[in-house]
Design an enzyme around this catalytic site. Sequence first.
Site, PDB file in Angstrom:
ATOM      1  N   HIS A  93       0.832  -1.207   0.000  1.00  0.00           N
ATOM      2  CA  HIS A  93       0.000   0.000   0.000  1.00  0.00           C
ATOM      3  C   HIS A  93       0.868   1.258   0.000  1.00  0.00           C
ATOM      4  O   HIS A  93       1.857   1.361   0.707  1.00  0.00           O
ATOM      5  CB  HIS A  93      -0.991   0.011   1.173  1.00  0.00           C
ATOM      6  CG  HIS A  93      -0.390   0.097   2.535  1.00  0.00           C
ATOM      7  ND1 HIS A  93      -0.165   1.301   3.172  1.00  0.00           N
ATOM      8  CD2 HIS A  93      -0.007  -0.872   3.421  1.00  0.00           C
ATOM      9  CE1 HIS A  93       0.328   1.073   4.376  1.00  0.00           C
ATOM     10  NE2 HIS A  93       0.445  -0.232   4.554  1.00  0.00           N
ATOM     11  N   ASP A  96       6.436   1.853   6.403  1.00  0.00           N
ATOM     12  CA  ASP A  96       5.150   1.166   6.303  1.00  0.00           C
ATOM     13  C   ASP A  96       4.261   2.019   5.412  1.00  0.00           C
ATOM     14  O   ASP A  96       3.732   3.042   5.853  1.00  0.00           O
ATOM     15  CB  ASP A  96       4.541   1.008   7.701  1.00  0.00           C
ATOM     16  CG  ASP A  96       3.112   0.515   7.681  1.00  0.00           C
ATOM     17  OD1 ASP A  96       2.688  -0.051   6.668  1.00  0.00           O
ATOM     18  OD2 ASP A  96       2.407   0.733   8.697  1.00  0.00           O
ATOM     19  N   GLU A  98      -5.248   1.339   2.535  1.00  0.00           N
ATOM     20  CA  GLU A  98      -4.968   0.287   3.515  1.00  0.00           C
ATOM     21  C   GLU A  98      -5.011   0.811   4.947  1.00  0.00           C
ATOM     22  O   GLU A  98      -5.515   0.135   5.843  1.00  0.00           O
ATOM     23  CB  GLU A  98      -3.598  -0.348   3.231  1.00  0.00           C
ATOM     24  CG  GLU A  98      -3.335  -1.630   4.004  1.00  0.00           C
ATOM     25  CD  GLU A  98      -2.763  -1.432   5.403  1.00  0.00           C
ATOM     26  OE1 GLU A  98      -2.705  -2.414   6.177  1.00  0.00           O
ATOM     27  OE2 GLU A  98      -2.371  -0.286   5.747  1.00  0.00           O
ATOM     28  N   GLU A  99      -4.484   2.016   5.158  1.00  0.00           N
ATOM     29  CA  GLU A  99      -4.372   2.531   6.531  1.00  0.00           C
ATOM     30  C   GLU A  99      -5.728   2.784   7.182  1.00  0.00           C
ATOM     31  O   GLU A  99      -5.803   2.942   8.396  1.00  0.00           O
ATOM     32  CB  GLU A  99      -3.534   3.812   6.558  1.00  0.00           C
ATOM     33  CG  GLU A  99      -2.046   3.603   6.270  1.00  0.00           C
ATOM     34  CD  GLU A  99      -1.305   2.829   7.357  1.00  0.00           C
ATOM     35  OE1 GLU A  99      -1.950   2.430   8.364  1.00  0.00           O
ATOM     36  OE2 GLU A  99      -0.098   2.614   7.194  1.00  0.00           O
ATOM     37  N   ASP A 143       3.791  -6.177   3.374  1.00  0.00           N
ATOM     38  CA  ASP A 143       3.656  -4.994   4.220  1.00  0.00           C
ATOM     39  C   ASP A 143       4.895  -4.877   5.087  1.00  0.00           C
ATOM     40  O   ASP A 143       5.973  -4.615   4.587  1.00  0.00           O
ATOM     41  CB  ASP A 143       2.361  -5.087   5.040  1.00  0.00           C
ATOM     42  CG  ASP A 143       1.836  -3.714   5.444  1.00  0.00           C
ATOM     43  OD1 ASP A 143       2.652  -2.886   5.870  1.00  0.00           O
ATOM     44  OD2 ASP A 143       0.615  -3.472   5.349  1.00  0.00           O
ATOM     45  N   HIS A 156       4.598   2.961  12.704  1.00  0.00           N
ATOM     46  CA  HIS A 156       3.670   4.083  12.845  1.00  0.00           C
ATOM     47  C   HIS A 156       4.258   5.216  13.687  1.00  0.00           C
ATOM     48  O   HIS A 156       3.522   6.017  14.272  1.00  0.00           O
ATOM     49  CB  HIS A 156       2.324   3.636  13.414  1.00  0.00           C
ATOM     50  CG  HIS A 156       1.444   3.003  12.383  1.00  0.00           C
ATOM     51  ND1 HIS A 156       0.077   2.899  12.520  1.00  0.00           N
ATOM     52  CD2 HIS A 156       1.717   2.450  11.177  1.00  0.00           C
ATOM     53  CE1 HIS A 156      -0.438   2.306  11.456  1.00  0.00           C
ATOM     54  NE2 HIS A 156       0.556   2.023  10.623  1.00  0.00           N
TER      55      HIS A 156
END
Length: 348
Positions: free
Chosen positions: A71, A189, A223-224, A244, A324
């Site tokens: 993503h 990510d 995706e998030e 991922d 994140h």
Amino acid sequence: MSINYNKDRLSYYLENILKVSSPTGYTNNINDYLKKELKELKADFIETTKGALIVTIKGLDDSYQRTFSAHVDTLGAMVKEIKSNGTLALTPVGGYMMTAIDGENCTIETLDGRSYTGTVQTIKPSVHISGDEARELKRTPENMEVILDERVSSKSDTENLGINVGDFICLDTRTTFTEKGYIKSRYLDDKASVAVLLYTIELMINNDIKPAHTTNFFISNYEEVGHGAKASIPENTREFIAVDMGAPGPGQNSTEYAVCICAKDSSGPYDYNLRKTLIDVCVKNNINYKIDIYPYYGSDASAVLGAGWDVKAALIGPGVFASHAYERTHMDALIATLDLVIKYSLCK
């Protein structure tokens, strides 16, 4: 088959992808970059109505297809309110700790194409003024704001710049490639895996590598927020492998130096036989790998299964420390992930 991997070429893709801001909902610019690269490679691709890109490389078997996903959308924020003093209240896009963005530089993108820089601060950013209240203030969205690098002191001052509620706030990535192979940046990510898949496509096309099964590369853009791959995956997909990230940390088996294979995340266990086959490929080809379980993780493979697609699903990816937040990985993990994707694509 012996394939030479060019780390500089992989770094080229990753660095370029990281330069383009792409919080969920604001991915047109990164798609434009990816489409430019794909056209130069003469890759066969389509863009879905929702904005995902699907690259297809024909294999020996077209009826049983494999789809790898990564993503391109990232975390970010949006303007929730223009305050009376001209600062901006924010709402997060995606799930992250507010401490991870405290003091970060950012850019506000307006609907009419203007860009303004600023900094994310707490509403009590100075210990000289607020003392322990500044230190102890809980980092929540309500206690954070964007201070614009503009001479504004009122709501109307900021509105006159063209800034409005709903404008995207893009956080600076602070990307660094070290001499020892480490990569530090926001949004590894999942831009690290997007770079891996883009380089995989280049290798397959330029080296005339024909996969055992027709292989699709699904670059999702939601995706998030949970629905990236819920729609539009190629209809003959029988195996869906989300590329991922692994998440190293206390109590985890993952590492920044290997491809991580997820046995189970918050959506439940992934397909047993597919996981076993991926591990067998790693063992046979001396690919450094780790198996792990992530209790607070969901992927595009989770989304596919949740949407009711009848596929075998797996989750793999390079280990990314401090996910994140301000993240870190190592080139060894990217190469191991690349090697697994290539070698598995050749398996019948």
